[in-house]
Design a protein around this motif. Structure first.
Motif, short mmCIF file in Angstrom:
data_model
loop_
_atom_site.label_atom_id
_atom_site.label_comp_id
_atom_site.label_asym_id
_atom_site.label_seq_id
_atom_site.Cartn_x
_atom_site.Cartn_y
_atom_site.Cartn_z
N VAL A 265 0.84 -1.21 0.00
CA VAL A 265 0.00 0.00 0.00
C VAL A 265 0.87 1.25 0.00
N ASN A 266 1.90 1.28 0.83
CA ASN A 266 2.74 2.47 0.92
C ASN A 266 3.52 2.76 -0.35
N LEU A 267 3.84 1.72 -1.11
CA LEU A 267 4.55 1.92 -2.37
C LEU A 267 3.75 2.79 -3.33
N GLN A 268 2.43 2.74 -3.22
CA GLN A 268 1.60 3.50 -4.14
C GLN A 268 1.68 5.01 -3.90
N THR A 269 2.19 5.40 -2.73
CA THR A 269 2.32 6.84 -2.47
C THR A 269 3.54 7.43 -3.16
N ILE A 270 4.44 6.60 -3.66
CA ILE A 270 5.63 7.14 -4.32
C ILE A 270 5.23 7.95 -5.55
N VAL A 271 4.44 7.31 -6.42
CA VAL A 271 4.03 8.00 -7.64
C VAL A 271 3.06 9.13 -7.33
N SER A 272 2.12 8.89 -6.43
CA SER A 272 1.07 9.89 -6.18
C SER A 272 1.55 11.08 -5.37
N ARG A 273 2.64 10.91 -4.57
CA ARG A 273 3.06 11.98 -3.68
C ARG A 273 4.52 12.41 -3.84
N GLN A 274 5.31 11.68 -4.61
CA GLN A 274 6.72 12.06 -4.73
C GLN A 274 7.14 12.42 -6.15
N ILE A 275 6.38 11.98 -7.15
CA ILE A 275 6.71 12.25 -8.54
C ILE A 275 5.84 13.41 -9.04
N PRO A 276 6.42 14.41 -9.71
CA PRO A 276 5.60 15.51 -10.23
C PRO A 276 4.44 14.99 -11.07
#
Length: 456
Positions: A265-276
């Motif tokens: 679940v936490n991996l999905q925050t990489i694209v949604s919250r760390q990538i422009p």
């Protein structure tokens, strides 16, 4: 009859003669103007070749018979052929790469590449020439195989192009290099051929070309995209370690199953919250395995990820963020340092993003429009799929161009659009292409762009 009338008739006669003798189109006056008629003469034989290749697929690292077939056909066409090109750096893997060289005077060097491997997919098309073949997976288990990514169509178009160009040497000058590349599906074949001296043992190209089957576009069409067309593809493994025990006493354990679930679940925050938001990125967990029984908490869980991007800096950020998320999630749950997850990047199967040279793609688009008709040339969106053809660019040193070849019977595409259905995708066991129209288009398009690049 007056001299004025005679003059009028003479002008009309010469104009009429000019109408019959002048080229009717750029297509008819271009190099290789006889291409269409020559393709028609050979199309039945090429369809037979396609069916043979479709029925006998071989997995990556096992393309022995396929490579021999491609090499043999190139030799028949007059190419200087070298087999077994490719160094994987692994003792038990044979590089089944094929290089065919045809020299025809002074001029540019153009490389045309096809991939030759198949997939571990059990075909369910019901075609009379459907694959019944099997191969061995990495564990030594026998698995069904299928050309579910269109490599049979690629090879047939490739061999047809070689045949056309070998018979049209009066229309071009230079050196033609035909590459049969193995292990594209594993992302390692192009690198293996380069590591084995592809561009030092053989002529280094001024241009490199390829095509790829589209399972969404109708046969008879081609798709083009300037700039980024295909993505970086990385494979990442995460070993989630814990301390197993009885499912009735979870407080006595360090449960890697619940930790793995949180990591996913936490991996999905990489694209949604760390990538422009305007940059492209994908982090997908494609496999999760752990445990043996309902009431046993295991010692470990294994995750397998595919990671996609275009820009190098986005790729670097994703790979580092995955490690941080995995370790940070474990630390937040009180995991000791000696049990933190182990994140491994599978460098062997990494393929860099494909950047189509804009000037080359402009040229290709113009040639395709002339040869196929503008209505059959489509600008397509970039995709997050990957292709190790990108490696032949040598980080931008060599202009490369890969285009999409529409492969589905047009009536099937129309019916699917009308009914709101999705067609079988690439890698599907149900993928069916329209061989005759697809091959005709693939050979015509690829031959035409080579002739344009090497026109004498």
């Amino acid at each position: 009859m007056s001299s004025r009338i005679w003059a009028f008739l003479a002008v009309g006669l010469f104009a009429l003669m000019g109408a019959f003798s002048a080229p009717v189109s750029a297509r008819d006056s271009a190099p290789g103007s006889e291409l269409d008629s020559e393709v028609e003469k050979e199309i039945d034989g090429w369809v037979s070749t396609f069916k043979k290749l479709h029925a006998s697929p071989e997995l990556s690292y096992q393309e022995k018979e396929t490579s021999a077939f491609v090499a043999g056909r190139l030799r028949e066409l007059g190419f200087d052929v070298t087999e077994l090109v490719g160094d994987y750096g692994v003792e038990d893997r044979i590089g089944y790469g094929v290089v065919g060289v045809l020299r025809n005077g002074n001029g540019p060097t153009v490389m045309v590449r096809t991939d030759i491997d198949a997939l571990p997919v059990e075909e369910s098309t019901g075609l009379s020439y459907g694959s019944q073949a099997t191969g061995l997976n990495d564990s030594g288990e026998e698995v069904a195989t299928m050309h579910a990514c269109g490599h049979d169509l690629h090879m047939t178009s490739f061999l047809g192009t070689a045949q056309m160009l070998s018979g049209m040497k009066d229309d071009w000058n230079g050196t033609l290099v035909m590459i049969g590349q193995p292990a594209e599906e594993r992302g390692s074949g192009a690198r293996a051929m380069l590591d084995d001296g592809l561009f030092s043992r053989f002529p280094k190209p001024d241009y490199a070309l390829a095509l790829h089957t589209s399972a969404a576009m109708p046969a008879g069409t081609v798709g083009v995209r300037k700039g980024y067309a295909l993505a970086n593809v990385d494979s990442v493994d995460i070993l989630v370690r814990g301390k197993g025990g009885h499912g009735a006493w979870p407080h006595m354990t360090k449960d890697p199953v619940t930790l793995a679930a949180q990591i996913v679940v936490n991996l999905q925050t990489i694209v949604s919250r760390q990538i422009p938001p305007l940059e492209s990125a994908v982090v997908t967990v494609g496999s999760i395995h752990g445990g043996t029984k309902h009431n046993i908490i295991p010692d470990e869980v294994r995750l397998q990820l595919t990671v996609r991007s275009y820009l190098p800096e986005v790729r670097d950020h994703l790979l580092e963020a995955i490690r941080q998320v995995a370790e940070g999630t474990a630390q937040s749950q009180g995991w000791p340092d000696d049990l933190l997850p182990v994140v491994t990047h599978n460098e062997e199967e990494y393929t860099p993003s494909t950047y189509n040279d804009p000037d080359l793609l402009d040229r290709m688009s113009a040639v395709f429009a002339t040869r196929l008709g503008q209505e059959n040339v489509r600008e397509v969106d970039p995709t997050m799929g990957g292709e190790d053809f990108s490696r032949f660019a040598l980080d931008g040193e060599i202009p490369i161009g890969i285009f999409w070849l529409g492969a589905v019977e047009p009536a099937r595409v129309e019916a699917a659009e009308r009914e709101g259905r999705k067609l079988p995708s690439l890698h599907s066991a149900e993928l069916i292409v329209d061989p005759e129209l697809s091959i005709r288009t693939g050979v015509t398009a690829m031959t035409a762009i080579v002739l344009d690049l090497m026109a004498n």
